[in-house]
Write a protein that holds these residues in place. Structure first.
Motif, PDB file in Angstrom:
ATOM      1  N   UNK A 180      22.527  49.276  46.019  1.00  0.00           N
ATOM      2  CA  UNK A 180      22.037  47.700  46.037  1.00  0.00           C
ATOM      3  C   UNK A 180      23.072  46.718  46.089  1.00  0.00           C
ATOM      4  N   UNK A 181      24.479  47.092  46.145  1.00  0.00           N
ATOM      5  CA  UNK A 181      25.548  46.202  46.083  1.00  0.00           C
ATOM      6  C   UNK A 181      25.433  45.289  45.026  1.00  0.00           C
ATOM      7  N   UNK A 182      25.246  45.518  43.893  1.00  0.00           N
ATOM      8  CA  UNK A 182      24.791  44.691  42.744  1.00  0.00           C
ATOM      9  C   UNK A 182      26.258  43.970  42.558  1.00  0.00           C
ATOM     10  N   UNK A 183      27.284  44.649  42.409  1.00  0.00           N
ATOM     11  CA  UNK A 183      28.638  44.273  41.894  1.00  0.00           C
ATOM     12  C   UNK A 183      29.007  43.113  42.759  1.00  0.00           C
ATOM     13  N   UNK A 184      28.730  43.220  44.171  1.00  0.00           N
ATOM     14  CA  UNK A 184      29.311  42.470  45.323  1.00  0.00           C
ATOM     15  C   UNK A 184      28.561  41.076  45.180  1.00  0.00           C
ATOM     16  N   UNK A 197      33.040  48.387  48.531  1.00  0.00           N
ATOM     17  CA  UNK A 197      32.805  47.123  47.867  1.00  0.00           C
ATOM     18  C   UNK A 197      32.064  47.376  46.283  1.00  0.00           C
ATOM     19  N   UNK A 198      31.591  48.347  46.121  1.00  0.00           N
ATOM     20  CA  UNK A 198      31.190  48.656  44.692  1.00  0.00           C
ATOM     21  C   UNK A 198      32.354  48.752  43.673  1.00  0.00           C
ATOM     22  N   UNK A 199      33.484  49.507  44.003  1.00  0.00           N
ATOM     23  CA  UNK A 199      34.409  49.584  43.146  1.00  0.00           C
ATOM     24  C   UNK A 199      35.412  48.422  43.165  1.00  0.00           C
ATOM     25  N   UNK A 237      35.623  46.095  39.885  1.00  0.00           N
ATOM     26  CA  UNK A 237      37.188  46.072  39.145  1.00  0.00           C
ATOM     27  C   UNK A 237      37.466  44.392  39.135  1.00  0.00           C
ATOM     28  N   UNK A 238      37.161  43.765  40.485  1.00  0.00           N
ATOM     29  CA  UNK A 238      37.721  42.417  40.317  1.00  0.00           C
ATOM     30  C   UNK A 238      36.623  41.465  39.234  1.00  0.00           C
ATOM     31  N   UNK A 239      35.594  41.873  39.029  1.00  0.00           N
ATOM     32  CA  UNK A 239      34.675  41.262  38.068  1.00  0.00           C
ATOM     33  C   UNK A 239      35.423  41.484  36.741  1.00  0.00           C
TER      34      UNK A 239
END
Length: 464
Positions: free
Chosen positions: A47-51, A80-82, A86-88
């Motif tokens: 679901x591309x939650x992190x992005x 995009x997930x990782x 990581x950025x967040x």
């Protein structure tokens, strides 16, 4: 039901309901949800939650120039997930490290690196050295402070004396004097130029044509903002050599890909009385603040709304104030962070004025016997440097606490934390959102200066 056939769809009728709940929690809770179940991990990834959560929390992150230093600290070459996970989490850790005074301290050993070179220039990204030639010292090497590595060594045959430098937004701008042949130099008393290099590869992007007296002064100060180069032309040190029509000004250049040289756009003269020069100044792409009248009078000019005529442009004066408490104290440093202006004083105070409403918002209190040498800001913090001659101390303040409108009192004396010099007195400091760089020297000592980096990005917390 078999274990491998269980999915989120079997447990919930509407997946949007789960997403709405997830988007209301913080980054650490999302990470814990991932760890609790393979099913949830797969759902969060698909679901591309992190992005989506990252863009919800930081909607303008990738277009905000103040975040570029974060992107240069890491290589995010993942899906995009990782990448956004990581950025967040790294940004969350970065904010916590600033608040709790948690950093990785590194010493950039100048003793081993400056055996046949002299220190010339330092900021939060680069360190420049020059040759030991007393007659014409020339730019020798460039060191990247983000990687603690030598980036480039100049050909000793190419002579270029540095007068001013500035690095920002992936560029390094250097203003200085090339050594010309006697025939080329005979027509002018001084010939200078601006060179712009890319970071971290350090490739020459553009340079200006030769700049001569009348257009610049040897004491000019360069700054770069993305593809705009500003050169503040100061005449304070000219003294009796200044002409009647000389005045402080800003030369504006731009980087165009299809142009051979830096393109000169305009010269902006400051609205000042004749032969009245600034003793100190600070500027960004839109505004310039300066101090004159025996370091007691501060003024701000609007560079972006300069009025043009056939020959030149003039920046209007938009704010002025006697900041010395009727000449009791002197201004010791200034900083423009529109709409706020920071004025450091010789009594250990740093006054903050809102120039839109012409009011003093706050006074940061330091030791009464100290002098405020410098003030800087990041997205979330204010940094000040004070000294009493034998001891320099760096103060870190919460920007929200200092500039928050809900605080009734004018004076504020509670920094998040402070730090003193390690091997001497802190003489200067530089900062971005991921690190602090300090320049130190021992009092009454001929030892080389020391450079320390306080890294809040790569700092790893101890686990129990």
């Amino acid at each position: 039901m078999e274990r491998d056939k269980i999915s989120l769809h079997n447990l919930f009728v509407e997946e949007d309901i789960v997403l709405r709940i997830i988007f209301e929690v913080d980054f650490l809770t999302i990470q814990n949800l991932e760890r609790s179940s393979v099913t949830l991990w797969n759902f969060i990834k698909s679901s591309n939650v992190w992005r989506r959560k990252f863009h919800q929390e930081f909607p303008d992150f990738f277009i905000n120039s103040q975040n570029k230093e974060i992107l240069t600290r890491e290589q995010f070459n993942w899906d995009d997930h990782f990448k956004f996970k990581r950025l967040s989490l790294k940004i969350l850790s970065l904010h916590q490290n600033w608040e709790s005074k948690t950093y990785l301290k590194k010493n950039f050993d100048l003793c081993s690196k400056l055996e046949e070179e002299n220190f010339r220039y330092l900021d939060q990204n680069v360190l420049l050295t020059e040759t030991c030639d007393n007659f014409f010292p020339t730019l020798r090497s460039v060191h990247d402070l983000n990687r603690f590595s030598l980036v480039h060594k100049f050909d000793p045959k190419s002579k270029f004396r540095v007068a001013s430098a500035d690095s920002r937004d992936g560029f390094l701008a250097v203003f200085g004097e090339p050594k010309l042949s006697s025939e080329a130099a005979s027509h002018h008393d001084c010939s200078y130029m601006i060179k712009v290099f890319s970071l971290p590869k350090f490739e020459l992007v553009k340079q200006s044509v030769l700049l001569h007296e009348g257009d610049i002064s040897p004491w000019s100060c360069v700054k770069i903002f993305e593809k705009t180069v500003l050169l503040f032309v100061s005449h304070k040190e000219g003294k009796e050599f200044n002409l009647q029509d000389d005045n402080d000004a800003v030369q504006v250049f731009t980087i165009l890909d299809d142009a051979k040289y830096l393109v000169h756009k305009k010269k902006i003269n400051l609205e000042l009385p004749a032969k009245k020069y600034l003793s100190m100044w600070d500027f960004d792409a839109d505004y310039l603040v300066g101090c004159r009248k025996r370091d007691t009078f501060a003024e701000v000019w609007n560079l972006k709304d300069s009025v043009s005529s056939e020959e030149t442009s003039k920046a209007p004066l938009i704010w002025s104030s006697d900041v010395s408490y009727r000449s009791l104290y002197k201004c010791t440093c200034i900083l423009i962070n529109y709409p706020d202006v920071f004025i450091g004083l010789s009594n250990g105070r740093c006054d903050i004025y809102d120039i839109q409403f012409n009011v003093k918002r706050r006074s940061l209190l330091h030791q009464s016997s100290s002098v405020v040498l410098k003030a800087l800001t990041t997205n979330l913090h204010i940094l000040t440097l004070s000294s009493n001659g034998t001891d320099g101390r760096l103060y870190v303040w919460s920007k929200e606490d200092v500039l928050g409108l809900g605080r009734p009192e004018v004076s504020f004396s509670e920094p998040l934390w402070t730090v003193r010099g390690t091997r001497g007195v802190i003489l200067d400091m530089f900062v971005d959102s991921t690190k602090i760089v300090t320049f130190e020297r021992r009092v009454s000592s001929n030892d080389p200066p020391s450079v320390f980096l306080y890294d809040f990005w790569h700092c790893k917390k101890k686990t129990g």
